[in-house]
Write an enzyme that holds these catalytic residues in place. Structure first.
Site, PDB file in Angstrom:
ATOM      1  N   HIS A 377      98.788  12.661  31.332  1.00  0.00           N
ATOM      2  CA  HIS A 377      98.889  13.886  30.539  1.00  0.00           C
ATOM      3  C   HIS A 377      99.497  13.710  29.144  1.00  0.00           C
ATOM      4  CE1 HIS A 377      98.592  18.104  30.019  1.00  0.00           C
ATOM      5  NE2 HIS A 377      98.857  18.471  31.250  1.00  0.00           N
ATOM      6  N   TYR A 492     106.372  30.080  34.541  1.00  0.00           N
ATOM      7  CA  TYR A 492     105.724  29.351  33.449  1.00  0.00           C
ATOM      8  C   TYR A 492     104.210  29.509  33.541  1.00  0.00           C
ATOM      9  CZ  TYR A 492     104.393  25.210  30.631  1.00  0.00           C
ATOM     10  OH  TYR A 492     103.850  24.360  29.688  1.00  0.00           O
ATOM     11  N   THR A 505     100.618  22.959  23.389  1.00  0.00           N
ATOM     12  CA  THR A 505     100.672  24.151  24.233  1.00  0.00           C
ATOM     13  C   THR A 505     101.908  24.966  23.877  1.00  0.00           C
ATOM     14  OG1 THR A 505     101.931  23.013  25.966  1.00  0.00           O
ATOM     15  CG2 THR A 505      99.518  23.034  26.176  1.00  0.00           C
TER      16      THR A 505
END
Length: 667
Positions: A377, A492, A505
């Site tokens: 990621h 979240y 993000t």
């Protein structure tokens, strides 16, 4: 932080190539031939704004209210005000100054890379997510090695289109029927490149950042002590194939960079299976090391590459591979619609012997052809991966290049193109592999996974009743937790900021005063409960607040990344961490017990990731045409996913009843 091993050379990518054979023709070699260059809008993308300090402070206070008592709110407000008028102003000024000196990027890009690469936690469950693709319903294309061949070819077509600047630019169309047209592209082509993004806005079409795309392939995360490194090998010609813990380097591009013919790639994969059938399962599956704590893996790797043969093989054949293909065996499980959890759990993090978690992209293909993507990621976010995922799915359905009837080109004995990677393994490495494998197995054994498919909430239902699908799902999560655990916790939801250059993000905080008020109202005893009409009004208010927060986050006006960057600035400048970051409010809102993620895609069968805190819930969710689905991961004896799933179903029931009753009362 990031280095490229080979200088990029695209001289072989020519749309006017004199080579005219079918496999070297444009139709086979490229997934798309866009009229607009891939990075056409990149130069004109707006920069990610740094929010006003007072706005971030105000939003932080508002977001923490549902989690705090009145006394805690008052204490937090005082600390935040001191921060806003004092050290916060100094840090904000420094951040603005740094941003002004780095106009080529965004203020969050480097701190976000640092956050990912410096974290020492293992990649499985903590960072690498899972996307499972819908299967091909045609049996002749679903068989494992056939499926793998078509996926590899489509991946390479995507990659070659990207490198040749022929992949369609990533644009979010508010109304695709009106703007995703040939006319739109003609207008964009004549727009000055420096203003192309703003010209696109006139069509209500929003170009997205594509700076992460070049790291989709040929990228590996290399473990280093203290902080990892990303390496990039864009000119690689091979992929890494794993089978029962054995590793093979398989050439898929020819010496000129063209995609090999389908029969050749099919033959090379069959050669891998033949080689593997003649061997025992790997006794020292080196891939298990990539599942370990990062400093431990870094130390093992340092020792391992002190052997020059190992160093050469690891760097040349593994790190430099375009991507990884993991061919799982029958013993690893197949997809069962009525019992999805075992395979999903395995694909998410299980059996580390047949994985290389450090690769940017790994295609996981089960014995029945079920296909998933597990991705590292740090290099990028969901926008780039989802684009690749969707294009892969469409291309393999629309024009698969091989089937079970295809005659393959034999490759047995062709060790120049199908290369078993045989390392020299010493006792220290054997011990490290065994320890890493056992640790990962223990963690995965301790993971629970629960799946819910709820048929009464879906896309048509939401449209019929004028509901925001995402808002309804997020409200249901809050109600489910409140019912089961009598409280509210840090929650979240990720929101992309890819509308800006080098955006990453932003966090959307779905636990709000509006959701809390609704939960408290609907759980009142019947004699005190508001009417269905009043509850529906509260649902609409929840959606309004949720929509506003989502808009703010997408426009770079959230508070989480801003406060994160201010803290990062303090650490870089040697300034003591401000008191705000030590408040109970800051700790509580960042203890994300409810962590959620969704990816809207018709190609998606399932998506999952691990809990982000030990006592938390990792919730991958989606709303399809016929159901709303959620996959909830938890750690045993820390949180009870079954209790949450049962409560979520009850929450859906309650919200559906309100919607139906309020609708009936209006008639």
């Amino acid at each position: 932080m990031f280095r490229t091993r080979v200088h990029r050379n695209l001289s072989w990518i020519s749309t006017n190539s004199s080579r005219t054979t079918t496999t070297h023709g444009q139709h086979y070699q490229y997934l798309q031939c866009s009229k607009l260059p891939t990075l056409y809008f990149q130069r004109s993308l707006p920069r990610l704004p740094i929010p006003l300090l007072e706005n971030s402070c105000r939003r932080f206070l508002e977001a923490t209210k549902p989690l705090l008592s009145p006394a805690e709110q008052a204490e937090t407000q005082q600390t935040v005000e001191q921060f806003r008028q004092g050290i916060g102003m100094e840090l904000h000024a420094k951040l603005k100054s740094q941003d002004a000196e780095n106009k080529h990027t965004s203020y969050i890009s480097e701190p976000w890379f640092d956050m990912y690469l410096a974290d020492r936690a293992p990649l499985p469950l903590n960072y690498n997510p899972l996307l499972v693709m819908k299967s091909d319903t045609r049996p002749e294309y679903q068989q494992q090695v056939v499926r793998a061949t078509n996926l590899i070819i489509s991946s390479l077509r995507f990659w070659r289109s990207l490198q040749a600047d022929l992949l369609e630019p990533e644009v979010y169309h508010m109304n695709a029927k009106k703007s995703d047209t040939a006319s739109y592209r003609r207008w964009m082509k004549v727009a000055p490149k420096a203003f192309a993004t703003y010209a696109s806005y006139a069509f209500k079409a929003f170009p997205l950042d594509m700076s992460q795309y070049n790291r989709l392939f040929g990228t590996s995360r290399i473990p280093r002590i203290g902080k990892d490194e990303l390496v990039h090998s864009p000119d690689a010609k091979h992929i890494l194939v794993m089978r029962r813990g054995h590793m093979y380097a398989v050439n898929v591009l020819d010496s000129s960079g063209y995609i090999e013919s389908p029969s050749v790639i099919l033959g090379r994969l069959r050669a891998v299976l033949k080689l593997d059938a003649d061997r025992e399962t790997a006794s020292v599956p080196l891939g298990a090391l990539t599942s370990g704590q990062r400093d431990e893996w870094a130390k093992t790797r340092q020792q391992f590459v002190s052997n020059s043969k190992n160093a050469d093989l690891l760097e040349r054949e593994v790190d430099a591979a375009l991507f990884c293909v993991c061919l799982d065996g029958d013993e690893d499980g197949v997809f069962d619609e009525n019992r999805q959890e075992p395979l999903l759990k395995h694909l998410l993090a299980g059996k580390a012997q047949n994985r290389w978690f450090d690769k940017s992209i790994s295609l996981l293909i089960s014995a029945d052809g079920t296909t998933a993507i597990n991705f590292e990621h740090s290099w990028g976010d969901g926008v780039a991966v989802l684009r690749y995922f969707n294009e892969l799915y469409k291309d393999t359905l629309k024009q698969p290049f091989v089937s079970t009837e295809t005659v393959h080109t034999p490759a047995e004995g062709d060790f120049s193109n199908v290369r078993p990677i045989n390392f020299e393994i010493e006792d220290a490495t054997k011990s490290a592999v065994s320890e890493a494998y056992n640790k990962n197995a223990s963690i995965v054994d301790n993971l629970d996974m629960n799946v819910l498919k709820y048929p009464h909430i879906n896309k048509p239902t939401c449209k019929q009743y004028g509901l925001s699908p995402d808002s309804i799902i997020q409200l249901s999560f809050q109600l489910a937790y409140r019912q089961a655990y009598q409280g509210y916790v840090g929650s979240y939801e990720s929101c992309s900021t890819s509308a800006f250059r080098h955006g990453r993000t932003e966090t959307m905080r779905p636990c709000t005063n509006a959701t809390r008020d609704f939960c408290e109202a609907i759980l009142q005893p019947e004699r005190n409960k508001p009417s269905a009409g009043e509850l529906r009004t509260m649902i609409d208010n929840c959606s309004k607040v949720h929509g506003q927060l989502t808009k703010e986050a997408a426009m770079g006006q959230g508070f989480d990344r801003h406060l994160f960057a201010l803290r990062h600035t303090a650490q870089n400048e040697g300034i003591p961490v401000p008191d705000l970051y030590e408040t109970e409010a800051y700790k509580r809102i960042n203890n994300n017990i409810i962590s959620t993620s969704t990816l809207g895609s018709d190609a998606l069968l399932a998506g999952s990731f691990g809990p982000v805190v030990k006592n938390g819930f990792g919730i991958g969710y989606s709303i399809q045409n016929d159901f709303a689905g959620a996959i909830v991961t938890t750690y045993k004896n820390q949180a009870d996913g079954k209790v949450f799933i049962d409560s979520l179903e009850s929450a859906f029931d309650k919200i559906c009843a309100v919607i139906q009753q309020s609708s009936s009362s209006k008639k």
